[in-house]
Scaffold this active site. Structure first.
Site, short mmCIF file in Angstrom:
data_model
loop_
_atom_site.label_atom_id
_atom_site.label_comp_id
_atom_site.label_asym_id
_atom_site.label_seq_id
_atom_site.Cartn_x
_atom_site.Cartn_y
_atom_site.Cartn_z
N ILE A 10 0.82 -1.22 0.00
CA ILE A 10 0.00 0.00 0.00
C ILE A 10 0.85 1.27 0.00
O ILE A 10 0.40 2.32 -0.47
CB ILE A 10 -1.00 -0.01 1.18
CG1 ILE A 10 -2.17 0.95 0.93
CG2 ILE A 10 -0.31 0.28 2.51
CD1 ILE A 10 -3.34 0.77 1.86
N ASP A 33 1.38 -0.79 9.36
CA ASP A 33 1.71 0.41 10.13
C ASP A 33 3.22 0.69 10.06
O ASP A 33 3.65 1.82 9.75
CB ASP A 33 1.26 0.16 11.60
CG ASP A 33 1.21 1.41 12.44
OD1 ASP A 33 1.38 2.52 11.90
OD2 ASP A 33 0.99 1.27 13.67
N TYR A 120 -4.09 -8.44 14.49
CA TYR A 120 -5.33 -8.40 15.28
C TYR A 120 -6.25 -9.60 15.01
O TYR A 120 -7.35 -9.69 15.58
CB TYR A 120 -6.06 -7.07 15.08
CG TYR A 120 -5.43 -5.91 15.83
CD1 TYR A 120 -4.32 -6.11 16.66
CD2 TYR A 120 -5.93 -4.62 15.72
CE1 TYR A 120 -3.73 -5.04 17.35
CE2 TYR A 120 -5.35 -3.55 16.41
CZ TYR A 120 -4.26 -3.77 17.22
OH TYR A 120 -3.70 -2.72 17.91
N1 AR6 Z 1 0.67 -3.11 2.28
C1 AR6 Z 1 -0.58 -3.65 2.35
N2 AR6 Z 1 -0.95 -4.55 3.28
C2 AR6 Z 1 0.00 -4.92 4.17
C3 AR6 Z 1 1.31 -4.39 4.19
C4 AR6 Z 1 1.64 -3.44 3.19
N3 AR6 Z 1 2.85 -2.89 3.09
N4 AR6 Z 1 2.00 -4.98 5.22
C5 AR6 Z 1 1.15 -5.84 5.82
N5 AR6 Z 1 -0.06 -5.81 5.21
P1 AR6 Z 1 -1.57 -5.76 10.22
P2 AR6 Z 1 -3.89 -5.33 11.99
C6 AR6 Z 1 -1.28 -6.57 5.48
O1 AR6 Z 1 -0.97 -6.72 11.19
O2 AR6 Z 1 -4.26 -6.78 11.94
C7 AR6 Z 1 0.45 -3.21 13.80
O3 AR6 Z 1 1.58 -3.55 14.57
C8 AR6 Z 1 -1.17 -7.81 6.34
O4 AR6 Z 1 -0.64 -8.92 5.57
O5 AR6 Z 1 -0.66 -4.77 9.58
O6 AR6 Z 1 -4.98 -4.31 11.86
C9 AR6 Z 1 -0.29 -2.00 14.36
O7 AR6 Z 1 0.57 -1.08 14.99
C10 AR6 Z 1 -2.63 -8.04 6.72
O8 AR6 Z 1 -3.32 -8.69 5.65
O9 AR6 Z 1 -2.77 -4.89 10.91
C11 AR6 Z 1 -1.23 -2.63 15.34
O10 AR6 Z 1 -0.62 -2.87 16.58
C12 AR6 Z 1 -3.16 -6.61 6.85
O11 AR6 Z 1 -2.19 -5.77 6.20
C13 AR6 Z 1 -1.58 -3.96 14.70
O12 AR6 Z 1 -0.48 -4.28 13.86
C14 AR6 Z 1 -3.34 -6.14 8.29
O13 AR6 Z 1 -2.30 -6.63 9.10
C15 AR6 Z 1 -2.80 -3.85 13.83
O14 AR6 Z 1 -3.15 -5.13 13.38
#
Ligand code: AR6
Length: 170
Positions: A10, A33, A120
């Site tokens: 993203i 994030d 999460y």
């Molecule tokens: N681009 C798009 N999607 C991504 C990317 C990227 N660069 N990197 C990971 N994903 P998560 P959550 C996907 O864990 O579950 C953080 O530490 C990933 O594969 O990023 O809402 C925050 O600070 C998954 O499908 O977010 C919070 O503490 C999706 O993004 C916590 O994680 C969401 O995974 C939030 O957890």
């Protein structure tokens, strides 16, 4: 409003605003994030410090700094426990609040990650259903295009199947 399912990172999407799946502190973390903060640079963290966190289900906006997106809309998804702790309502609220922020900032094109389905632990197919429904039901004036950017194959396939199914029944 057009909805596109894209597989990729993203932080590389050229659009008006990208959504960050953040935590309540808004001070960075792992997953999407971490990737957004790394790409945007330390000014993003400095602005986030002035926001004093964000409630689960809510959204706050910052500039995009070194990202190609002009804004980052930070939202905090629910941690999935058992589905009996308002998880669905809170996840729906994330998508709705982000779309409202995008409208308020007159964004035409925004990109969402799959909120809550990583650290999460929200079950991806249930989360995808909520995401698609909420986006499809939203009455937009400025927002013309929404990309859902899926990082991994499984997430990508789950959203694509849902988009196909919804288009067939339309
Ligand atoms: N681009 C798009 N999607 C991504 C990317 C990227 N660069 N990197 C990971 N994903 P998560 P959550 C996907 O864990 O579950 C953080 O530490 C990933 O594969 O990023 O809402 C925050 O600070 C998954 O499908 O977010 C919070 O503490 C999706 O993004 C916590 O994680 C969401 O995974 C939030 O957890």
């Amino acid at each position: 409003m057009e909805i596109h399912i894209i597989q990729g990172d993203i932080t590389q999407i050229e659009c008006d605003a990208i959504v960050n799946a953040a935590n309540n502190s808004l001070l960075g973390g792992g997953g999407v994030d971490g990737a957004i903060h790394r790409q945007a640079g330390k000014e993003l963290l400095e602005e986030c410090r002035t926001l004093h966190g964000c409630a689960t289900g809510d959204a706050k906006v910052t500039k995009g700094y070194r990202l190609s997106a002009r804004y980052v809309i930070h939202t905090v998804g629910p941690v999935y426990r058992d589905g009996q702790h308002d998880e669905a309502k809170l996840l729906k609220s994330c998508y709705k609040k982000c779309l409202e922020k995008a409208e308020a900032y007159q964004c035409h094109h925004i990109a969402f990650p799959s909120i809550s389905t990583g650290a999460y632990r929200y079950p991806t197919s249930q989360a995808a259903q909520i995401a698609m429904e909420t986006i499809e039901q939203f009455e937009a004036h400025y927002v013309q295009r929404v990309d859902i950017v899926c990082f991994d194959d499984y997430t990508y396939r789950t959203y694509c199947q849902l988009l196909k199914k919804n288009n067939k029944s339309a």
